[in-house]
Design a protein around this motif. Structure first.
Motif, PDB file in Angstrom:
ATOM      1  N   ASP A  18      43.988  81.816   2.208  1.00  0.00           N
ATOM      2  CA  ASP A  18      42.646  81.534   2.607  1.00  0.00           C
ATOM      3  C   ASP A  18      42.457  80.149   2.653  1.00  0.00           C
ATOM      4  N   PRO A  19      42.317  79.437   3.604  1.00  0.00           N
ATOM      5  CA  PRO A  19      41.874  77.797   3.626  1.00  0.00           C
ATOM      6  C   PRO A  19      40.751  77.651   2.640  1.00  0.00           C
ATOM      7  N   ASP A  20      39.833  78.523   2.569  1.00  0.00           N
ATOM      8  CA  ASP A  20      38.526  78.311   1.664  1.00  0.00           C
ATOM      9  C   ASP A  20      38.705  79.153   0.500  1.00  0.00           C
ATOM     10  N   GLY A  21      39.637  79.689   0.041  1.00  0.00           N
ATOM     11  CA  GLY A  21      40.142  80.164  -1.112  1.00  0.00           C
ATOM     12  C   GLY A  21      40.181  79.515  -2.231  1.00  0.00           C
ATOM     13  N   PRO A  23      41.949  77.470  -5.070  1.00  0.00           N
ATOM     14  CA  PRO A  23      43.201  76.830  -4.821  1.00  0.00           C
ATOM     15  C   PRO A  23      44.246  77.290  -6.033  1.00  0.00           C
ATOM     16  N   ARG A  49      44.047  79.998  -1.829  1.00  0.00           N
ATOM     17  CA  ARG A  49      44.410  78.930  -0.984  1.00  0.00           C
ATOM     18  C   ARG A  49      45.874  78.484  -1.795  1.00  0.00           C
ATOM     19  N   ALA A  86      40.967  69.241  -2.994  1.00  0.00           N
ATOM     20  CA  ALA A  86      41.324  70.570  -3.821  1.00  0.00           C
ATOM     21  C   ALA A  86      40.992  70.075  -5.159  1.00  0.00           C
ATOM     22  N   CYS A  89      41.885  73.830  -9.438  1.00  0.00           N
ATOM     23  CA  CYS A  89      43.034  74.455  -9.303  1.00  0.00           C
ATOM     24  C   CYS A  89      43.589  74.975 -10.424  1.00  0.00           C
TER      25      CYS A  89
END
Length: 262
Positions: A18-21, A23, A49, A86, A89
Motif C-alpha cells: 500500500d503506497p499510503d501504508g 512504511p 508500504r 518515508a 519506519c
C-alpha cells in the motif's frame, strides 16, 4: 524497477504493498540483493508500504569505488528514505543490514520508530578476519569463497536442496568490488556504545545454525536496547527469512502489531 539518484550513488529500490501504508524498510545482507526478502512478502499483512533496496555495490545499484564506510551505507538509505518521504519506519535489517539499522536509528530517530535486528551484531568479526576476506575476494573473486559462505548461511538440510543454487548464484554474481567494499564497512564498525544509547522498540531474530552471526551475538546486541525482545528460529542459518519464511513473517507481524505499526 526504480533508481534513486543520490549524489555519489544510484540506488535500485522497490516499493510494494500500500503506497499510503505504514512504511517497513528492509536492508539485506552482504552478498545478496533485495530479492532476499521475496520469501516472506506473501506472508505479511496487507496495508503496509514495503520498501526494499540494493545497497551500494550490490544488485542493480551503482558500484562506487571501494572501500566503503558504514557511515556511507547509512547515508545512502537515509537519503533514499528522504527521497521517498518515508518517516517513522519499521526498519528490518539482516547482517550488514542490521548494522545499517543501528546506525540509522542512532542518527535519525525521525526516520526509524522501531528496529528488527536480524542475524547481526553491534560488531561482527574482527578487522583481521575481514581484511583476509577482502584480500581473498580481490585476488580470487567471490566464487573461491562461495562454498564456505553457503555453510555459514544455511542449515545442513537446506544445503541439500536444489534451491541452494539460487542463493549461491546470487552471491557469486554480486560485484567483487562491492562485496569487498561492504566488507570494509563491517570491518570498521563497532556500535556497542551508540546502540546501547537507543531507546526504541527492538526485536532481535537469530537462526539456531547461523555460522556468521551466532544467536548469542544477536542476543547480546539486542540486549543493549532496554525493553527489547529476542526470537530464535530453529532449523535456520544466517538467512532465516529464506529457510523459515512463514515463522519469520509471523514473528515480524507480531512485532508490527505490538508496536502499533499495523
Amino acid at each position: 524497477m526504480q533508481i534513486a539518484e543520490l549524489g555519489d550513488v544510484r540506488l535500485h529500490y522497490r516499493v510494494d504493498g500500500d503506497p499510503d501504508g505504514a512504511p517497513v524498510v528492509f536492508a539485506n545482507s552482504l552478498g545478496t540483493d533485495l530479492r532476499l526478502w521475496d520469501p516472506i512478502l506473501p506472508h505479511l499483512p496487507d496495508g503496509l508500504r514495503l520498501i526494499r533496496y540494493d545497497k551500494r555495490g550490490h544488485g542493480l545499484s551503482s558500484l562506487p569505488a571501494a572501500p566503503y564506510s558504514m557511515g556511507s551505507l547509512v547515508r545512502d538509505v537515509e537519503a533514499l528514505l528522504d527521497h521517498l518521504g518515508a518517516r517513522d519506519c519499521m526498519f528490518v535489517g539482516l547482517s550488514i543490514g542490521g548494522m545499517i539499522a543501528q546506525g540509522l536509528a542512532v542518527k535519525r530517530l525521525d526516520l526509524v520508530r522501531a528496529v528488527v535486528l536480524s542475524n547481526t551484531g553491534a560488531k561482527i568479526g574482527t578487522p583481521e578476519m575481514w581484511q583476509e576476506r577482502i584480500a581473498a575476494v580481490n585476488a580470487q573473486g567471490i566464487e573461491a569463497l562461495a562454498d564456505g559462505i553457503m555453510e555459514r548461511w544455511f542449515s545442513k538440510d537446506f544445503r541439500a536442496k536444489p534451491e541452494l543454487a539460487l542463493w549461491r548464484n546470487m552471491l557469486v554474481r554480486q560485484p567483487a568490488e562491492g562485496y569487498a567494499g561492504c566488507s570494509a564497512a563491517i570491518s570498521g564498525t563497532d556500535f556497542y556504545t551508540p546502540t546501547s544509547g537507543l531507546r526504541l522498540p527492538a526485536l532481535g531474530i537469530a537462526g539456531s545454525e547461523d555460522g556468521s552471526t551466532p544467536p548469542d551475538l544477536v542476543r547480546e546486541t539486542v540486549d543493549l536496547i532496554p525493553g527489547s525482545r529476542f526470537h530464535l528460529i530453529r532449523r535456520a542459518g544466517h538467512l532465516p527469512c529464506v529457510e523459515q519464511p512463514e515463522e519469520y513473517a509471523r514473528v515480524l507481524t507480531e512485532f508490527l502489531r505490538e508496536t502499533g505499526h499495523i
